[in-house]
Write a protein that holds these residues in place. Structure first.
Motif: not given
Length: 185
Positions: A25, A28, A31
């Motif tokens: 998480r 992600g 990014q």
């Protein structure tokens, strides 16, 4: 003892699973692609570029480097869509041989000089001059370019040519800075 080991094993697996889920998480979220003003742009390519003048580009490296400096009338965005850059609007005549482009207003060169249709006509004219010896020479032969006024330029093709709009991504040069330089230099 088995129950004790099984409990600890279950706890370790649960904590490992939660840790991995948390890392996925966080990774992600960190990014996410967003744009930001300022900073430094770095692009890596293999090889060397030979010329920053877009009229003499000898490959992908030259084209890529010159596009960082010069804009075209149109460009391709990050989704591969054909979008206006220095142009505001493109009109194609019914016969598909005349393309009229209205330029964006308020665009200036780095020195504050106004960008006009004369810059577009100059750029294509210098390509069409055989003394320039531009690799783009053959692509622009037979095309008449007219600066209708400061904000409008017209391209007249000898025959309809569906891919012509792709040529409008050509980088535009400043006439006021280059007009006194001989074409064969």
């Amino acid at each position: 003892a088995r129950r004790f080991v099984a409990s600890w094993l279950a706890l370790v697996l649960l904590l490992s699973g939660l840790t991995i889920a948390g890392l996925v998480r966080v990774f992600g979220a960190s990014q996410a692609v967003t744009s930001a003003d300022g900073g430094t742009y770095t692009e890596g390519m293999i090889g060397n570029f030979t010329n920053l003048n877009p009229l003499f580009g000898a490959g992908v490296l030259d084209d890529s480097a010159s596009r960082l400096i010069f804009n075209g009338l149109f460009r391709y965005d990050s989704n591969g869509e054909f979008v206006p850059d220095l142009a505001k609007e493109l009109k194609v005549a019914e016969d598909r041989k005349t393309y009229t482009i209205t330029l964006r207003s308020g665009v200036t060169w780095h020195d504050g000089t106004q960008f006009t249709a004369e810059d577009v006509a100059y750029t294509v004219g210098i390509i069409q001059n055989p003394e320039t010896r531009s690799p783009l020479f053959s692509s622009w032969q037979g095309i008449k370019v007219t600066a209708v006024n400061d904000q409008e330029v017209s391209f007249e093709l000898p025959a309809p040519f569906a891919p012509f709009p792709n040529a409008l991504t050509l980088s535009i040069l400043p006439e006021h800075l280059l007009k006194d330089i001989p074409a064969n230099r």
